[in-house]
Design a protein around this motif. Structure first.
Motif, PDB file in Angstrom:
ATOM      1  N   HIS A 155       6.697   2.352   0.806  1.00 23.04           N
ATOM      2  CA  HIS A 155       6.596   0.984   0.265  1.00 23.04           C
ATOM      3  C   HIS A 155       5.109   0.643   0.173  1.00 23.04           C
ATOM      4  N   ILE A 156       4.685   0.181  -0.995  1.00 27.06           N
ATOM      5  CA  ILE A 156       3.254  -0.065  -1.238  1.00 27.06           C
ATOM      6  C   ILE A 156       3.035  -1.499  -1.724  1.00 27.06           C
ATOM      7  N   GLY A 157       2.147  -2.231  -1.053  1.00 27.43           N
ATOM      8  CA  GLY A 157       1.841  -3.590  -1.492  1.00 27.43           C
ATOM      9  C   GLY A 157       0.622  -4.121  -0.774  1.00 27.43           C
ATOM     10  N   HIS A 158       0.395  -5.410  -0.940  1.00 30.40           N
ATOM     11  CA  HIS A 158      -0.728  -6.053  -0.256  1.00 30.40           C
ATOM     12  C   HIS A 158      -0.206  -6.736   1.015  1.00 30.40           C
ATOM     13  N   PRO A 159      -0.854  -6.478   2.149  1.00 27.66           N
ATOM     14  CA  PRO A 159      -0.343  -7.012   3.414  1.00 27.66           C
ATOM     15  C   PRO A 159      -0.604  -8.506   3.560  1.00 27.66           C
ATOM     16  N   PRO A 210       5.447  -3.821   7.683  1.00 28.41           N
ATOM     17  CA  PRO A 210       6.856  -3.864   7.271  1.00 28.41           C
ATOM     18  C   PRO A 210       6.997  -4.390   5.839  1.00 28.41           C
ATOM     19  N   PRO A 211       7.919  -3.795   5.045  1.00 28.48           N
ATOM     20  CA  PRO A 211       8.056  -4.206   3.640  1.00 28.48           C
ATOM     21  C   PRO A 211       8.165  -5.714   3.405  1.00 28.48           C
ATOM     22  N   PRO A 212       8.877  -6.490   4.245  1.00 30.14           N
ATOM     23  CA  PRO A 212       8.932  -7.937   3.960  1.00 30.14           C
ATOM     24  C   PRO A 212       7.559  -8.610   3.996  1.00 30.14           C
ATOM     25  N   ARG A 213       6.561  -7.917   4.574  1.00 27.42           N
ATOM     26  CA  ARG A 213       5.208  -8.490   4.608  1.00 27.42           C
ATOM     27  C   ARG A 213       4.262  -7.816   3.619  1.00 27.42           C
ATOM     28  N   LEU A 214       4.858  -7.129   2.634  1.00 21.71           N
ATOM     29  CA  LEU A 214       4.054  -6.515   1.575  1.00 21.71           C
ATOM     30  C   LEU A 214       4.277  -7.279   0.272  1.00 21.71           C
ATOM     31  N   ASP A 215       3.217  -7.882  -0.236  1.00 19.07           N
ATOM     32  CA  ASP A 215       3.306  -8.683  -1.464  1.00 19.07           C
ATOM     33  C   ASP A 215       2.748  -7.926  -2.663  1.00 19.07           C
ATOM     34  N   GLY A 216       3.007  -8.497  -3.853  1.00 16.81           N
ATOM     35  CA  GLY A 216       2.406  -7.981  -5.068  1.00 16.81           C
ATOM     36  C   GLY A 216       1.006  -8.540  -5.224  1.00 16.81           C
ATOM     37  N   PRO A 217       0.283  -8.136  -6.249  1.00 21.24           N
ATOM     38  CA  PRO A 217       0.709  -7.095  -7.183  1.00 21.24           C
ATOM     39  C   PRO A 217       0.572  -5.698  -6.589  1.00 21.24           C
ATOM     40  N   GLY A 218       1.385  -4.793  -7.136  1.00 25.91           N
ATOM     41  CA  GLY A 218       1.276  -3.395  -6.723  1.00 25.91           C
ATOM     42  C   GLY A 218       0.290  -2.672  -7.611  1.00 25.91           C
ATOM     43  N   PRO A 219       0.161  -1.374  -7.393  1.00 24.82           N
ATOM     44  CA  PRO A 219      -0.743  -0.595  -8.235  1.00 24.82           C
ATOM     45  C   PRO A 219      -0.289  -0.625  -9.694  1.00 24.82           C
ATOM     46  N   SER A 220      -1.250  -0.658 -10.615  1.00 26.81           N
ATOM     47  CA  SER A 220      -0.928  -0.569 -12.042  1.00 26.81           C
ATOM     48  C   SER A 220      -0.413   0.840 -12.324  1.00 26.81           C
ATOM     49  N   PRO A 221       0.216   1.058 -13.490  1.00 25.22           N
ATOM     50  CA  PRO A 221       0.680   2.420 -13.815  1.00 25.22           C
ATOM     51  C   PRO A 221      -0.438   3.456 -13.723  1.00 25.22           C
ATOM     52  N   THR A 222      -1.626   3.102 -14.212  1.00 24.03           N
ATOM     53  CA  THR A 222      -2.743   4.057 -14.155  1.00 24.03           C
ATOM     54  C   THR A 222      -3.155   4.316 -12.710  1.00 24.03           C
ATOM     55  N   GLU A 223      -3.225   3.237 -11.943  1.00 27.57           N
ATOM     56  CA  GLU A 223      -3.637   3.382 -10.543  1.00 27.57           C
ATOM     57  C   GLU A 223      -2.591   4.188  -9.766  1.00 27.57           C
ATOM     58  N   ASN A 277      -0.273  11.872   2.583  1.00 22.33           N
ATOM     59  CA  ASN A 277      -1.376  11.761   1.614  1.00 22.33           C
ATOM     60  C   ASN A 277      -1.233  10.491   0.782  1.00 22.33           C
ATOM     61  N   LEU A 278       0.006  10.180   0.404  1.00 24.43           N
ATOM     62  CA  LEU A 278       0.226   8.966  -0.392  1.00 24.43           C
ATOM     63  C   LEU A 278      -0.098   7.725   0.440  1.00 24.43           C
ATOM     64  N   VAL A 279       0.315   7.741   1.701  1.00 21.59           N
ATOM     65  CA  VAL A 279       0.001   6.628   2.604  1.00 21.59           C
ATOM     66  C   VAL A 279      -1.512   6.448   2.721  1.00 21.59           C
ATOM     67  N   VAL A 280      -2.220   7.527   2.951  1.00 19.97           N
ATOM     68  CA  VAL A 280      -3.679   7.433   3.138  1.00 19.97           C
ATOM     69  C   VAL A 280      -4.351   7.005   1.840  1.00 19.97           C
ATOM     70  N   ALA A 281      -3.942   7.604   0.714  1.00 22.08           N
ATOM     71  CA  ALA A 281      -4.567   7.261  -0.573  1.00 22.08           C
ATOM     72  C   ALA A 281      -4.332   5.783  -0.902  1.00 22.08           C
ATOM     73  N   ALA A 282      -3.111   5.298  -0.698  1.00 24.44           N
ATOM     74  CA  ALA A 282      -2.806   3.905  -1.031  1.00 24.44           C
ATOM     75  C   ALA A 282      -3.600   2.952  -0.145  1.00 24.44           C
ATOM     76  N   ASN A 283      -3.720   3.294   1.139  1.00 25.92           N
ATOM     77  CA  ASN A 283      -4.506   2.443   2.042  1.00 25.92           C
ATOM     78  C   ASN A 283      -5.985   2.482   1.689  1.00 25.92           C
ATOM     79  N   ALA A 284      -6.484   3.646   1.273  1.00 29.33           N
ATOM     80  CA  ALA A 284      -7.891   3.755   0.866  1.00 29.33           C
ATOM     81  C   ALA A 284      -8.151   2.928  -0.388  1.00 29.33           C
ATOM     82  N   ALA A 285      -7.102   2.749  -1.204  1.00 24.55           N
ATOM     83  CA  ALA A 285      -7.247   1.962  -2.440  1.00 24.55           C
ATOM     84  C   ALA A 285      -7.058   0.467  -2.186  1.00 24.55           C
ATOM     85  N   GLY A 286      -6.861   0.079  -0.931  1.00 23.57           N
ATOM     86  CA  GLY A 286      -6.784  -1.338  -0.602  1.00 23.57           C
ATOM     87  C   GLY A 286      -5.385  -1.884  -0.400  1.00 23.57           C
ATOM     88  N   TYR A 287      -4.387  -1.010  -0.455  1.00 18.73           N
ATOM     89  CA  TYR A 287      -3.004  -1.446  -0.223  1.00 18.73           C
ATOM     90  C   TYR A 287      -2.626  -1.180   1.225  1.00 18.73           C
TER      91      TYR A 287
END
Ligand code: FMN
Length: 187
Positions: free
Chosen positions: A164-168, A15-28, A122-132
């Protein structure tokens, strides 16, 4: 089991309230969006696009969400309006996937809509594969034309999802999944 299968087996929404920063950089984030756009797309129409919400944009659109909610619910108390104003403000990055599906001479609109769903996943899977961790949500405001207009959607466009993308803070335990016997028919 390889890493891709392991990810598909274990990924959970957070859930978004449990997603912290930092988020992906612009390049990432550019990399994640490039990967997200690599989906089956009958007719190569690219019937979808992305809106990236970061920083102040999340609270600016949040103010519109809260104002729209208040206009429709004059009885809403301050706590509820605060909740509405923070809908997009928890995760450091929120990507809105916009469907541009429409009538076409050859490609059914339904297939264009499905392609937008594939982009979201695809975005969900890619972001999770990148550690988010991620949450794919819509909520009421994804269907409210006043909010969609504030986001810059044309009347013909629809919101496929806010990713919503962040660190859990923590990863939830799994939820029940459908029993294969209930969803598989061999014919
Ligand atoms: C198109 C779409 C819209 C969704 N919108 C919401 C929503 O508005 N609110 C909600 O609580 N869950 C919503 N969900 C479900 C969440 O993504 C849910 O937390 C998720 O299915 C949990 O399963 P998972 O851990 O396998 O990702 C939506 C799912 C989809 C596919």
């Amino acid at each position: 089991m390889n890493a891709t299968l392991d990810l598909l087996r274990t990924r959970r929404s957070v859930p978004p309230p449990r997603l912290d920063g930092p988020g992906p950089s612009p390049t990432e984030l550019d990399t994640l969006l490039t990967l997200a756009a690599r989906v089956p797309d009958h007719g190569k129409l690219a019937p979808w696009r992305f809106l990236v919400l970061e920083g102040e944009a999340r609270t600016r659109i949040g103010a519109t969400i809260a104002q729209t909610y208040a206009a429709d619910h004059p009885e809403a108390d301050a706590a509820r309006l605060d909740l509405e104003s923070k809908r997009l403000a928890h995760a450091p990055v929120v990507v809105a996937v916009v469907s541009r599906a429409g009538p076409h001479t050859k490609i059914p609109e339904w297939e264009q809509v499905l392609s937008a769903g594939a982009v979201c996943m695809n975005l969900v899977v890619a972001a999770n594969a990148a550690g988010y961790a991620t949450a794919w949500l819509t909520e009421w405001f994804a269907y409210d034309r006043r909010v969609l207009e504030a986001l810059g959607l044309s009347p013909a466009e629809k919101l496929a999802g806010f990713i919503h993308i962040g660190h859990p803070q923590e990863v939830p335990s799994d939820r029940p999944r459908p029993d294969l016997a209930d969803i598989v028919t061999r014919i």
